[in-house]
Design an enzyme around this catalytic site. Structure first.
Site, mmCIF file in Angstrom:
data_model
loop_
_atom_site.group_PDB
_atom_site.id
_atom_site.type_symbol
_atom_site.label_atom_id
_atom_site.label_comp_id
_atom_site.label_asym_id
_atom_site.label_seq_id
_atom_site.Cartn_x
_atom_site.Cartn_y
_atom_site.Cartn_z
ATOM 1 N N ASP A 56 0.807 -1.222 0.000
ATOM 2 C CA ASP A 56 0.000 0.000 0.000
ATOM 3 C C ASP A 56 0.842 1.275 0.000
ATOM 4 O O ASP A 56 0.359 2.346 0.352
ATOM 5 C CB ASP A 56 -0.958 0.017 1.196
ATOM 6 C CG ASP A 56 -0.254 -0.201 2.523
ATOM 7 O OD1 ASP A 56 0.909 0.206 2.667
ATOM 8 O OD2 ASP A 56 -0.867 -0.800 3.430
ATOM 9 N N ARG A 70 1.206 6.971 0.327
ATOM 10 C CA ARG A 70 0.433 5.968 1.087
ATOM 11 C C ARG A 70 -0.968 5.918 0.503
ATOM 12 O O ARG A 70 -1.629 6.942 0.355
ATOM 13 C CB ARG A 70 0.386 6.357 2.568
ATOM 14 C CG ARG A 70 -0.428 5.415 3.457
ATOM 15 C CD ARG A 70 0.199 4.032 3.498
ATOM 16 N NE ARG A 70 -0.375 3.196 4.542
ATOM 17 C CZ ARG A 70 -1.525 2.557 4.485
ATOM 18 N NH1 ARG A 70 -2.297 2.705 3.400
ATOM 19 N NH2 ARG A 70 -1.930 1.796 5.465
ATOM 20 N N ASP A 75 -5.433 -0.894 3.765
ATOM 21 C CA ASP A 75 -4.269 -1.348 4.519
ATOM 22 C C ASP A 75 -3.947 -2.765 4.074
ATOM 23 O O ASP A 75 -4.843 -3.608 3.963
ATOM 24 C CB ASP A 75 -4.586 -1.322 6.021
ATOM 25 C CG ASP A 75 -3.407 -1.737 6.882
ATOM 26 O OD1 ASP A 75 -2.262 -1.436 6.514
ATOM 27 O OD2 ASP A 75 -3.643 -2.347 7.947
ATOM 28 N N THR A 76 -2.682 -3.024 3.792
ATOM 29 C CA THR A 76 -2.245 -4.376 3.456
ATOM 30 C C THR A 76 -1.293 -4.873 4.546
ATOM 31 O O THR A 76 -0.683 -4.073 5.253
ATOM 32 C CB THR A 76 -1.520 -4.413 2.098
ATOM 33 O OG1 THR A 76 -0.339 -3.605 2.154
ATOM 34 C CG2 THR A 76 -2.435 -3.913 0.984
ATOM 35 N N GLU A 78 1.969 -6.198 6.562
ATOM 36 C CA GLU A 78 3.337 -5.703 6.523
ATOM 37 C C GLU A 78 4.297 -6.741 5.930
ATOM 38 O O GLU A 78 4.061 -7.950 6.007
ATOM 39 C CB GLU A 78 3.812 -5.342 7.936
ATOM 40 C CG GLU A 78 2.980 -4.257 8.615
ATOM 41 C CD GLU A 78 3.156 -2.892 7.984
ATOM 42 O OE1 GLU A 78 4.112 -2.715 7.193
ATOM 43 O OE2 GLU A 78 2.346 -1.989 8.273
ATOM 44 N N ARG A 121 4.138 11.471 4.012
ATOM 45 C CA ARG A 121 3.816 10.726 2.803
ATOM 46 C C ARG A 121 2.575 11.322 2.160
ATOM 47 O O ARG A 121 1.637 11.718 2.858
ATOM 48 C CB ARG A 121 3.553 9.257 3.123
ATOM 49 C CG ARG A 121 4.715 8.519 3.746
ATOM 50 C CD ARG A 121 4.354 7.092 4.120
ATOM 51 N NE ARG A 121 3.270 7.036 5.101
ATOM 52 C CZ ARG A 121 2.839 5.910 5.669
ATOM 53 N NH1 ARG A 121 3.360 4.757 5.336
ATOM 54 N NH2 ARG A 121 1.861 5.942 6.561
#
Length: 250
Positions: A56, A70, A75-76, A78, A121
């Protein structure tokens, strides 16, 4: 002689007019027929990819400098977090994101809220050839809807619909029971050791590769609160009350 000179002038004038017409026609063809007139979506900004960081996050050239982006509203898992480490389906999400980044024209879209997060970001929606990357990752079970902070919520309703479809299909992160939560991904329930893959077994997609313990005493040394069904260390023999939790504290 005067008459002939006049005729010659008319001929030259006619030739000049024809030449001008040809030049104008050529210019029109070059400007309009040769130009790409494919409609573009409002608000999409073409950018150059520098590299894919994870599922992501990417690095792009923006306003003359390299900037991390971002992805908004998703959300993916980690891949190399300093605290969370590597999570199941993190590598899969990164690889898929990288495939998409290398498959076409990259564009970004901002929402009406803040453009940067606390890590400096950029916050954006990502598109490849006009197709939403966020929607792709959600539909393939490689991301969850997350970090929903108004007013940056333009596409949240559509994203949630796509996420629900992936849940129903039981694909990707949704193959692991209670792995994707409102708080994030449950790394404690589904740890990855060493370089083992996060891809579930094809025979039983709800479980990670087996992690054996001789009894609950040994298991609780590693997992004090026990483990849920679907965890690599779960065993039905250690789930005496058959409630889906093995070796829970008494």
């Amino acid at each position: 002689m005067a008459h002939r000179t006049k005729k010659s002038g008319k001929t030259k004038g006619s030739l000049s007019a024809i030449l001008v017409a040809i030049l104008l026609a050529g210019a029109y063809y070059f400007l309009f027929d040769e130009q790409d007139t494919t409609p573009t979506r409002d608000g999409l900004i073409p950018v150059e990819l520098v590299k894919t960081i994870d599922g992501d996050t990417i690095k792009i050239m923006y306003e003359g400098k390299e900037t991390n982006v971002r992805y908004l509203l998703i959300d993916t898992p980690e891949t190399n977090h300093p605290r969370l480490g590597k999570q199941p389906f993190g590598e899969e999400a990164k690889r898929r994101n990288q495939e998409l980044m290398n498959s076409g024209k990259l564009e970004i879209e901002f929402d009406i809220g803040q453009k940067y997060d606390k890590y400096d970001r950029l916050l954006a929606y990502i598109y490849i050839d006009g197709e939403s990357v966020q929607e792709k990752l959600l539909s393939e079970g490689l991301a969850r809807v997350a970090y929903v902070y108004p007013p940056n919520t333009r596409h949240v309703d559509e994203y949630e619909k796509i996420q629900n479809e992936a849940k129903k299909k039981g694909i990707g992160i949704w193959t692991l029971e209670d792995y994707a939560t409102d708080r994030g991904f449950d790394s404690d329930t589904y740890p990855i050791k060493g370089n083992s893959t996060s891809k579930p077994s094809t025979k039983n997609p709800t479980k990670q590769p087996s992690e054996k313990f001789a009894n609950c005493t040994e298991l609780r040394k590693v997992y004090p609160n026990g483990v849920k069904k679907g965890h690599a260390a779960y065993s039905e023999q250690m789930d005496g009350d058959k409630d889906g939790v093995a070796c829970e504290p008494r």
